[in-house]
Design a protein around this motif. Structure first.
Motif, PDB file in Angstrom:
ATOM      1  N   UNK A 209       0.825  -1.208   0.000  1.00  0.00           N
ATOM      2  CA  UNK A 209       0.000   0.000   0.000  1.00  0.00           C
ATOM      3  C   UNK A 209       0.861   1.260   0.000  1.00  0.00           C
ATOM      4  N   UNK A 210       1.951   1.224   0.796  1.00  0.00           N
ATOM      5  CA  UNK A 210       2.778   2.413   0.994  1.00  0.00           C
ATOM      6  C   UNK A 210       4.026   2.423   0.115  1.00  0.00           C
ATOM      7  N   UNK A 211       4.333   1.276  -0.521  1.00  0.00           N
ATOM      8  CA  UNK A 211       5.573   1.186  -1.275  1.00  0.00           C
ATOM      9  C   UNK A 211       6.788   1.075  -0.377  1.00  0.00           C
ATOM     10  N   UNK A 212       6.609   0.466   0.812  1.00  0.00           N
ATOM     11  CA  UNK A 212       7.682   0.316   1.788  1.00  0.00           C
ATOM     12  C   UNK A 212       8.307  -1.086   1.660  1.00  0.00           C
ATOM     13  N   UNK A 213       9.509  -1.222   2.223  1.00  0.00           N
ATOM     14  CA  UNK A 213      10.201  -2.509   2.291  1.00  0.00           C
ATOM     15  C   UNK A 213      10.020  -3.090   3.689  1.00  0.00           C
ATOM     16  N   UNK A 214       9.870  -4.402   3.766  1.00  0.00           N
ATOM     17  CA  UNK A 214       9.794  -5.055   5.083  1.00  0.00           C
ATOM     18  C   UNK A 214      11.217  -5.295   5.591  1.00  0.00           C
ATOM     19  N   UNK A 215      11.510  -4.775   6.761  1.00  0.00           N
ATOM     20  CA  UNK A 215      12.839  -4.896   7.361  1.00  0.00           C
ATOM     21  C   UNK A 215      13.217  -6.368   7.515  1.00  0.00           C
ATOM     22  N   UNK A 216      14.509  -6.698   7.348  1.00  0.00           N
ATOM     23  CA  UNK A 216      14.964  -8.074   7.205  1.00  0.00           C
ATOM     24  C   UNK A 216      14.541  -8.988   8.347  1.00  0.00           C
TER      25      UNK A 216
END
Length: 451
Positions: free
Chosen positions: A168-175
């Motif tokens: 939705x936000x164009x964010x990456x999920x932290x590892x």
């Protein structure tokens, strides 16, 4: 830092303060405000106990007293107010068995899912950010609050929420958060179909649906919630007409169609039956005969399992069933029959699906010209208001029964179907006198053949 919120929220927070309590806007509304996005809900958290909230405000609804939530009505608008709390033991990977009310805002925010959702704000104290959510917001990261494994084991739906927020936000999920989703993916089986559907729907109608679908696959969640789609991953079509495996082709189609729920779902499932229908022909190429019909059946089954509504299921399955019907130099009658099968409301969505399907295959895109003609001629047919259904015939069942001295029976329906076919071929036949003559002749031939 200043965040604007409705006067009703200011009033509620102010009244809590006037009565000796804290009050903060919390969660997604703060996050969205910081991102300059329109907040959807304005939730408030407080150190006031539920009974205090009920005492302070005139119009309240005890919506979730067990978990500390009271709904306050201001100007006929509902606002949820929840007491600071820490959660008890989670036994079903979804909800705590009980909660303990606390006086510390930080303790309350520590139980929340992601750092970008663990903000609190009011105009007096400003932004409360105990878990570096601002840094993650600026870095476009989805990071679990505290121990990611614990957060997902408490509530397995949070894994889907992480993916949903990401696309939705164009964010990456932290590892470490992503690794925890992979480790705990099987826990999604403990979540109800209704809640999975809600998050899945937000993923496929997000600005980045293919990013979400790839995350579902790479984390292992896809195999648990949509094993039929998982079967398309890396599935080599072994045909010169495709330059992608079934999954990648599907993602391309999803990305190309407009953002309508039934259209995104149809794109997702249009080739869902290719793996079970696959065989190598004598030409050495892969073939998928009847995959559109079997795919429509699978689409219905999957969407029912995910508890989608009947209208959405019907629309998506029709589009899946008809997606292979690209006609070469079609007659008007053939196009009218297609319109009847698909419906006027869906026929241009079908063309959009077919166009995305073609452009997601291997070039050259030879049949695009056929599709262009179908779409152009369909528009002309609809604009001309030519008869398309039995409702538009100049006779009805009663007229046929009276003219042929028939009683109500299937025979009447058969005659009307015949008349409709004739009118689809030649709209000029659609007048009462001609149709009665055609019906009489047709009925006589049928009876003669029965002798």
């Amino acid at each position: 830092m200043f965040i604007s919120y409705p006067n009703e929220v200011k009033y509620i927070i102010g009244k809590l303060k006037d009565n000796g309590f804290e009050g903060f806007l919390v969660g997604g509304s703060v996050r969205n405000s910081l991102l300059s996005l329109a907040p959807k809900d304005f939730d408030i958290t407080t150190n006031a106990l539920p009974e205090d909230v009920i005492r302070i405000f005139d119009k309240t609804i005890p919506t979730g007293l067990k978990h500390g939530t009271v709904t306050v009505m201001e100007n006929s608008i509902p606002f949820e107010i929840t007491t600071y709390r820490i959660d008890g033991e989670y036994k079903d990977n979804r909800r705590p068995e009980d909660v303990t009310f606390v006086s510390s805002l930080k303790e309350d925010l520590a139980r929340r899912d992601f750092t970008i959702n663990a903000f609190a704000y009011n105009e007096t104290d400003g932004l409360m950010d105990y878990f570096n959510g601002i840094n993650d917001l600026n870095s476009k990261l989805i990071r679990a609050v505290g121990d990611a494994n614990k957060r997902f084991q408490e509530d397995a739906l949070r894994m889907l929420r992480a993916i949903r927020f990401s696309c939705q936000l164009g964010f990456t999920i932290e590892k470490s958060t992503l690794d925890a989703i992979k480790k705990n993916s099987e826990l999604i089986l403990n979540i109800s179909s209704e809640r999975i559907r809600e998050e899945f729907l937000k993923i496929i109608t997000s600005p980045y649906p293919t990013s979400g679908l790839r995350l579902l696959n790479s984390t292992g969640i896809l195999n648990h919630i949509l094993p039929e789609l998982q079967a398309t991953v890396d599935f080599d079509q072994k045909t010169p007409y495709h330059n992608k495996d079934v999954f990648e082709h599907t993602l391309s189609v999803v990305e190309m169609v407009p953002n309508k729920v039934h259209l995104r779902l149809a794109a997702l499932f249009h080739d869902i039956a290719k793996p079970p229908c696959f065989f190598i022909g004598e030409d050495g190429h892969g073939h998928f005969y009847n995959h559109q019909n079997i795919g429509a059946e699978m689409c219905v089954s999957i969407l029912k399992r995910l508890t989608f509504d009947n209208d959405t299921i019907n629309k998506a399955s029709i589009l899946v069933k008809e997606h292979m019907n690209i006609l070469f130099n079609p007659s008007d009658a053939a196009l009218k029959r297609l319109i009847n099968r698909v419906s006027i409301d869906l026929v241009f969505d079908l063309f959009k699906l077919q166009r995305a399907d073609i452009l997601s295959s291997a070039p050259p895109f030879k049949v695009l010209s056929d599709l262009d003609y179908m779409e152009k001629r369909t528009k002309e047919i609809l604009e001309s208001s030519e008869p398309l259904s039995k409702n538009s015939l100049k006779v009805n069942g009663k007229v046929i029964m009276d003219s042929l001295n028939l009683k109500p029976s299937k025979e009447v329906g058969v005659i009307l179907d015949y008349l409709m076919d004739m009118v689809l071929e030649d709209p000029n036949l659609n007048n009462e006198h001609t149709l009665i003559s055609l019906a009489t002749e047709y009925y006589k031939k049928r009876n003669d053949n029965d002798l």
